[in-house]
Design a protein around this motif. Structure first.
Motif, PDB file in Angstrom:
ATOM      1  N   ALA A  67       0.841  -1.202   0.000  1.00  0.00           N
ATOM      2  CA  ALA A  67       0.000   0.000   0.000  1.00  0.00           C
ATOM      3  C   ALA A  67       0.873   1.246   0.000  1.00  0.00           C
ATOM      4  CB  ALA A  67      -0.951  -0.008   1.186  1.00  0.00           C
ATOM      5  N   ASP A  68       1.991   1.205   0.732  1.00  0.00           N
ATOM      6  CA  ASP A  68       2.927   2.337   0.702  1.00  0.00           C
ATOM      7  C   ASP A  68       3.505   2.524  -0.703  1.00  0.00           C
ATOM      8  OD1 ASP A  68       2.669   3.213   3.340  1.00  0.00           O
ATOM      9  OD2 ASP A  68       4.214   1.814   4.065  1.00  0.00           O
ATOM     10  N   GLU A  69       3.804   1.410  -1.380  1.00  0.00           N
ATOM     11  CA  GLU A  69       4.276   1.516  -2.766  1.00  0.00           C
ATOM     12  C   GLU A  69       3.194   2.134  -3.642  1.00  0.00           C
ATOM     13  OE1 GLU A  69       6.369  -1.788  -4.526  1.00  0.00           O
ATOM     14  OE2 GLU A  69       6.982  -2.496  -2.542  1.00  0.00           O
ATOM     15  N   GLY A  70       1.947   1.751  -3.404  1.00  0.00           N
ATOM     16  CA  GLY A  70       0.834   2.348  -4.144  1.00  0.00           C
ATOM     17  C   GLY A  70       0.718   3.837  -3.879  1.00  0.00           C
ATOM     18  N   LEU A  71       0.920   4.242  -2.632  1.00  0.00           N
ATOM     19  CA  LEU A  71       0.889   5.674  -2.298  1.00  0.00           C
ATOM     20  C   LEU A  71       2.030   6.421  -2.980  1.00  0.00           C
ATOM     21  CD1 LEU A  71      -0.103   5.333   1.457  1.00  0.00           C
ATOM     22  CD2 LEU A  71      -1.453   6.496  -0.327  1.00  0.00           C
ATOM     23  N   TYR A  72       3.185   5.790  -3.083  1.00  0.00           N
ATOM     24  CA  TYR A  72       4.313   6.402  -3.799  1.00  0.00           C
ATOM     25  C   TYR A  72       3.961   6.577  -5.285  1.00  0.00           C
ATOM     26  CZ  TYR A  72       8.784   7.106  -6.037  1.00  0.00           C
ATOM     27  OH  TYR A  72       9.798   7.613  -6.809  1.00  0.00           O
ATOM     28  N   ILE A  73       3.413   5.532  -5.882  1.00  0.00           N
ATOM     29  CA  ILE A  73       3.018   5.602  -7.294  1.00  0.00           C
ATOM     30  C   ILE A  73       1.970   6.690  -7.487  1.00  0.00           C
ATOM     31  CG2 ILE A  73       1.842   4.352  -9.165  1.00  0.00           C
ATOM     32  CD1 ILE A  73       3.185   1.770  -7.955  1.00  0.00           C
ATOM     33  N   LEU A  74       1.023   6.768  -6.572  1.00  0.00           N
ATOM     34  CA  LEU A  74      -0.007   7.804  -6.649  1.00  0.00           C
ATOM     35  C   LEU A  74       0.631   9.187  -6.628  1.00  0.00           C
ATOM     36  CD1 LEU A  74      -2.947   8.774  -6.659  1.00  0.00           C
ATOM     37  CD2 LEU A  74      -2.941   8.490  -4.157  1.00  0.00           C
ATOM     38  N   GLY A  75       1.593   9.391  -5.745  1.00  0.00           N
ATOM     39  CA  GLY A  75       2.299  10.676  -5.696  1.00  0.00           C
ATOM     40  C   GLY A  75       2.979  10.998  -7.016  1.00  0.00           C
ATOM     41  N   GLN A  76       3.576   9.999  -7.627  1.00  0.00           N
ATOM     42  CA  GLN A  76       4.226  10.203  -8.926  1.00  0.00           C
ATOM     43  C   GLN A  76       3.205  10.511 -10.013  1.00  0.00           C
ATOM     44  OE1 GLN A  76       7.671  10.350  -9.220  1.00  0.00           O
ATOM     45  NE2 GLN A  76       7.384  10.302  -7.015  1.00  0.00           N
ATOM     46  N   GLU A  77       2.063   9.841  -9.963  1.00  0.00           N
ATOM     47  CA  GLU A  77       0.991  10.106 -10.932  1.00  0.00           C
ATOM     48  C   GLU A  77       0.466  11.532 -10.790  1.00  0.00           C
ATOM     49  OE1 GLU A  77      -0.461   8.041 -13.446  1.00  0.00           O
ATOM     50  OE2 GLU A  77       1.395   6.955 -13.084  1.00  0.00           O
ATOM     51  N   ILE A  78       0.336  12.004  -9.554  1.00  0.00           N
ATOM     52  CA  ILE A  78      -0.132  13.369  -9.311  1.00  0.00           C
ATOM     53  C   ILE A  78       0.879  14.371  -9.863  1.00  0.00           C
ATOM     54  CG2 ILE A  78      -0.587  15.069  -7.485  1.00  0.00           C
ATOM     55  CD1 ILE A  78      -1.815  12.693  -5.869  1.00  0.00           C
ATOM     56  N   LYS A  79       2.162  14.131  -9.630  1.00  0.00           N
ATOM     57  CA  LYS A  79       3.208  15.021 -10.158  1.00  0.00           C
ATOM     58  C   LYS A  79       3.191  15.031 -11.684  1.00  0.00           C
ATOM     59  CE  LYS A  79       6.450  14.440  -6.322  1.00  0.00           C
ATOM     60  NZ  LYS A  79       7.716  13.821  -5.916  1.00  0.00           N
ATOM     61  N   ARG A  80       3.048  13.872 -12.264  1.00  0.00           N
ATOM     62  CA  ARG A  80       3.025  13.779 -13.727  1.00  0.00           C
ATOM     63  C   ARG A  80       1.826  14.526 -14.300  1.00  0.00           C
ATOM     64  NH1 ARG A  80       2.246   8.396 -17.152  1.00  0.00           N
ATOM     65  NH2 ARG A  80       0.669   8.240 -15.554  1.00  0.00           N
ATOM     66  N   ALA A  81       0.665  14.373 -13.667  1.00  0.00           N
ATOM     67  CA  ALA A  81      -0.540  15.080 -14.135  1.00  0.00           C
ATOM     68  C   ALA A  81      -0.363  16.587 -14.017  1.00  0.00           C
ATOM     69  CB  ALA A  81      -1.756  14.610 -13.341  1.00  0.00           C
ATOM     70  N   ALA A  82       0.289  17.042 -12.954  1.00  0.00           N
ATOM     71  CA  ALA A  82       0.532  18.479 -12.776  1.00  0.00           C
ATOM     72  C   ALA A  82       1.481  18.996 -13.863  1.00  0.00           C
ATOM     73  CB  ALA A  82       1.106  18.758 -11.386  1.00  0.00           C
ATOM     74  N   ARG A  83       2.522  18.239 -14.171  1.00  0.00           N
ATOM     75  CA  ARG A  83       3.443  18.634 -15.242  1.00  0.00           C
ATOM     76  C   ARG A  83       2.724  18.707 -16.582  1.00  0.00           C
ATOM     77  NH1 ARG A  83       7.149  15.097 -12.789  1.00  0.00           N
ATOM     78  NH2 ARG A  83       6.614  13.510 -14.329  1.00  0.00           N
ATOM     79  N   ASN A  84       1.875  17.715 -16.854  1.00  0.00           N
ATOM     80  CA  ASN A  84       1.150  17.686 -18.116  1.00  0.00           C
ATOM     81  C   ASN A  84       0.148  18.831 -18.211  1.00  0.00           C
ATOM     82  OD1 ASN A  84       2.548  15.414 -18.944  1.00  0.00           O
ATOM     83  ND2 ASN A  84       0.945  13.997 -18.351  1.00  0.00           N
ATOM     84  N   ALA A  85      -0.404  19.244 -17.085  1.00  0.00           N
ATOM     85  CA  ALA A  85      -1.369  20.339 -17.075  1.00  0.00           C
ATOM     86  C   ALA A  85      -0.708  21.672 -17.377  1.00  0.00           C
ATOM     87  CB  ALA A  85      -2.085  20.406 -15.718  1.00  0.00           C
ATOM     88  N   THR A  86       0.558  21.817 -17.022  1.00  0.00           N
ATOM     89  CA  THR A  86       1.263  23.075 -17.274  1.00  0.00           C
ATOM     90  C   THR A  86       1.871  23.133 -18.667  1.00  0.00           C
ATOM     91  OG1 THR A  86       3.313  22.256 -16.274  1.00  0.00           O
ATOM     92  CG2 THR A  86       1.766  23.445 -14.837  1.00  0.00           C
ATOM     93  N   ASN A  87       1.946  21.996 -19.341  1.00  0.00           N
ATOM     94  CA  ASN A  87       2.542  21.974 -20.707  1.00  0.00           C
ATOM     95  C   ASN A  87       1.537  22.295 -21.762  1.00  0.00           C
ATOM     96  OD1 ASN A  87       5.023  21.373 -19.689  1.00  0.00           O
ATOM     97  ND2 ASN A  87       4.792  19.162 -19.994  1.00  0.00           N
TER      98      ASN A  87
END
Length: 161
Positions: A141-161
């Motif tokens: 579950a902690d690994e899933g939370l890490y992946i979720l954090g990475q997905e959120i960062k990626r979505a934020a980067r894509n939103a600014t591009n």
């Protein structure tokens, strides 16, 4: 393929552990290919998938996690109600999962496919369920939370591009 689901479940439950992973990998590939033939996610396919996640004679088999990958690749076809049924199956059965790959696949699926607030809540629930497991089956579950954090960062980067 729908008419083959009962036979596929029988094959999976009867498979010896040494051959189960290869069998499940092959069947999951066929399952994924069949899903691509449909506009939506057929209820019969969902019921087959839920059986794999919910019944010990299937989820204890090595390789069942491959079906989560197959559904992940067809996630856009899932309705919100179908997704809810899947997450309910995860909550109801996660504490009993003894296969490390299955535990990881569940948490990865949640992190990548649910809205971030729902994913975070569900992963926290799964983390609490992990406390019922042996030490070597904790941390997914902690690994899933890490992946979720990475997905959120990626979505934020894509939103600014």
């Amino acid at each position: 393929m729908i008419d083959q689901f009962p036979d596929l479940l029988t094959q999976i439950s009867a498979a010896e552990s040494e051959r189960s992973a290869a069998l499940c990998s092959r069947l999951a590939d066929t399952f994924e290919d069949d899903l691509l033939e449909h506009d939506g996610f057929p209820d019969a396919h969902l019921n087959f998938f839920l059986a794999l996640l919910s019944k010990k004679q299937y989820y204890d088999k090595p390789g069942v996690w491959n079906f989560i990958l197959a559904v992940n690749n067809s996630r856009d076809a899932l309705t919100s109600a179908q997704c809810e049924r899947i997450t309910t199956a995860f909550i109801d059965n996660f504490a009993a999962y003894q296969d490390k790959d299955l535990c990881f696949a569940v948490c990865d699926f949640v992190a990548r496919n649910l809205e971030s607030f729902k994913a975070s809540d569900l992963l926290q629930q799964l983390k609490r369920l992990e406390l019922q497991k042996a030490a070597d089956l904790r941390g997914y579950a902690d690994e899933g939370l890490y992946i979720l954090g990475q997905e959120i960062k990626r979505a934020a980067r894509n939103a600014t591009n």
